[in-house]
Design an enzyme around this catalytic site. Structure first.
Site, mmCIF file in Angstrom:
data_model
loop_
_atom_site.group_PDB
_atom_site.id
_atom_site.type_symbol
_atom_site.label_atom_id
_atom_site.label_comp_id
_atom_site.label_asym_id
_atom_site.label_seq_id
_atom_site.Cartn_x
_atom_site.Cartn_y
_atom_site.Cartn_z
ATOM 1 N N ARG A 1 39.131 36.234 30.056
ATOM 2 C CA ARG A 1 38.229 35.373 29.392
ATOM 3 C C ARG A 1 37.110 35.739 29.035
ATOM 4 O O ARG A 1 35.937 36.220 29.652
ATOM 5 C CB ARG A 1 37.802 34.122 30.339
ATOM 6 N N HIS B 1 33.635 29.680 30.861
ATOM 7 C CA HIS B 1 34.787 28.944 31.431
ATOM 8 C C HIS B 1 34.686 27.449 30.648
ATOM 9 O O HIS B 1 35.965 27.299 30.204
ATOM 10 C CB HIS B 1 34.248 28.508 32.824
ATOM 11 N N TYR C 1 26.435 35.947 35.814
ATOM 12 C CA TYR C 1 27.381 36.289 36.764
ATOM 13 C C TYR C 1 28.205 37.507 36.771
ATOM 14 O O TYR C 1 28.898 37.942 37.268
ATOM 15 C CB TYR C 1 28.102 35.024 37.587
#
Length: 378
Positions: free
Chosen positions: A270, A274, A283
């Protein structure tokens, strides 16, 4: 002592037919064999991926301008979705999660209907029976149970193993690596194995369940979980549209012929967030993202076509122009979407509305009518 297996593909087999440099590679069990001339098929994959990415980029921009409440990006996962979708037969049925915009594209769902869902002007919009493509499922993993139940129904209807390629039907459940930890997914696999249901579990392992890396969630490669349920599992390079197409085609054929379920792990990444509510820079490292950009699924197909002469310069210009037109249509169309009627919430739950819900609907309509500001000003 328990032995754990590193879930990274360097320690496992992964089907790949087109490497990140856009060069064809061979595999002992799979060979790219589309149902039309090879270059024509690859050009079709390329067009699908470019237009799907444009949809994704445009929708993300519209959300940033406040036109959508939310958008679930698929940036980087185009090959996994297009390869899986183009392997489907017309009668196959797909149960998506909320990120399968490329699959929706291949099942002829109008992109404006996807935008309507994320704008909140309707609750899904398209007719699943018209497209053999279910409504998006926001509840993580729930659609795998729906798919397995539907597949068992297909089996009971005698639409498996007849030998008639226009009748035999397979069902696909899409989900992500994060959903694989859900009880629903495991229950779906138990039932699918027990009843030999014609279902393909297609997991897009994009390596991040929101902010949790896949290594935090699993101690063995995801596709190996299928062994525990008693059916085959296979890992494919999810950034390789040719390999994904062939692996999916094989699993669908097996399901239609009565061979039972298969789990496919499409190993991808990805590259975006998200959803548009997420900030992945909090993160994960930018170096990781940059490394995966070199494996871009669209770039490798373009390199292959240009190197081998499979497409002309005018072809790429035509696809780019088509993408521009799609972007303009989406920007213009978002303002033409009708305002939602709150009372319609009651219309799509039951075929015949029970008396109790009818009373609730009428009471809600009366409540909304009490805010008749135009009448109050007279």
């Amino acid at each position: 002592m328990t032995e754990f297996l590193d879930p990274s593909p360097s320690h496992t087999d992964m089907v790949q037919l087109l490497n990140p440099e856009g060069e064809r590679v061979s595999h002992p069990d799979f060979e790219f064999s589309p149902d039309r001339p090879e270059d024509e098929a690859v050009r079709g994959f390329y067009r699908d991926m470019v237009l799907t990415r444009r949809l994704d980029v445009e929708a993300t921009a519209l959300q940033r301008h406040g036109e959508l409440g939310l958008w679930a990006q698929l940036l980087g996962q185009e090959a996994a979705q297009i390869g899986a979708a183009r392997a489907l037969a017309p009668q196959d049925f797909v149960f998506p999660t909320y990120r399968e915009h490329g699959v929706a594209w291949c099942r002829d769902v109008d992109p404006m209907q996807l935008l309507g869902l994320f704008r909140g002007t309707d609750q899904g919009g398209w007719d699943p029976d018209e497209h053999n493509f279910g409504l998006y499922t926001i509840v993580i993993g729930a659609q795998t149970l729906h798919a397995t139940g539907y597949a068992m129904g297909v089996q009971m209807d005698g639409l498996v193993g007849t030998g008639d390629p226009t009748r035999d039907t397979a069902v696909v459940a899409h989900f992500g690596d994060g959903a694989s930890s859900q009880g629903d997914v495991n229950e779906a696999m138990v039932f699918a194995a027990s009843y030999n249901a014609p279902v393909v579990f297609f997991c897009q392992n994009n390596q991040w369940a929101i902010s949790e890396p896949v290594e935090q969630m699993v101690k063995v490669p995801l596709y190996k979980r299928a062994q525990g349920f008693g059916f085959p599992g296979i890992r494919v390079d999810g950034n390789d549209v040719l390999a994904t197409y062939e692996v999916m085609k094989s699993a669908l054929k097996r399901a239609r012929e009565g061979g039972g379920p298969t789990m496919i792990e499409a190993y991808t990444y990805r590259m975006g967030a998200h959803t548009t509510t997420d900030d992945p820079t909090r993160y994960r490292l930018s170096d990781e993202v940059q490394a995966w950009k070199l494996k871009d699924p669209i770039a490798r197909v373009e390199a292959y076509l240009r190197r081998g002469g499979g497409a002309s310069t005018s072809f790429f210009a035509k696809v780019e122009a088509e993408a521009e037109e799609l972007g303009e249509r989406l920007r213009a169309g978002i303002h033409a979407l009708p305002e939602p009627d709150p009372v319609r919430l009651f219309d799509n739950v039951y075929t015949e509305l029970p008396d109790e819900l009818r009373e609730q609907r009428d009471g809600y309509a009366a409540y909304l009518a009490s805010f008749d500001l135009e009448g109050a000003s007279r």
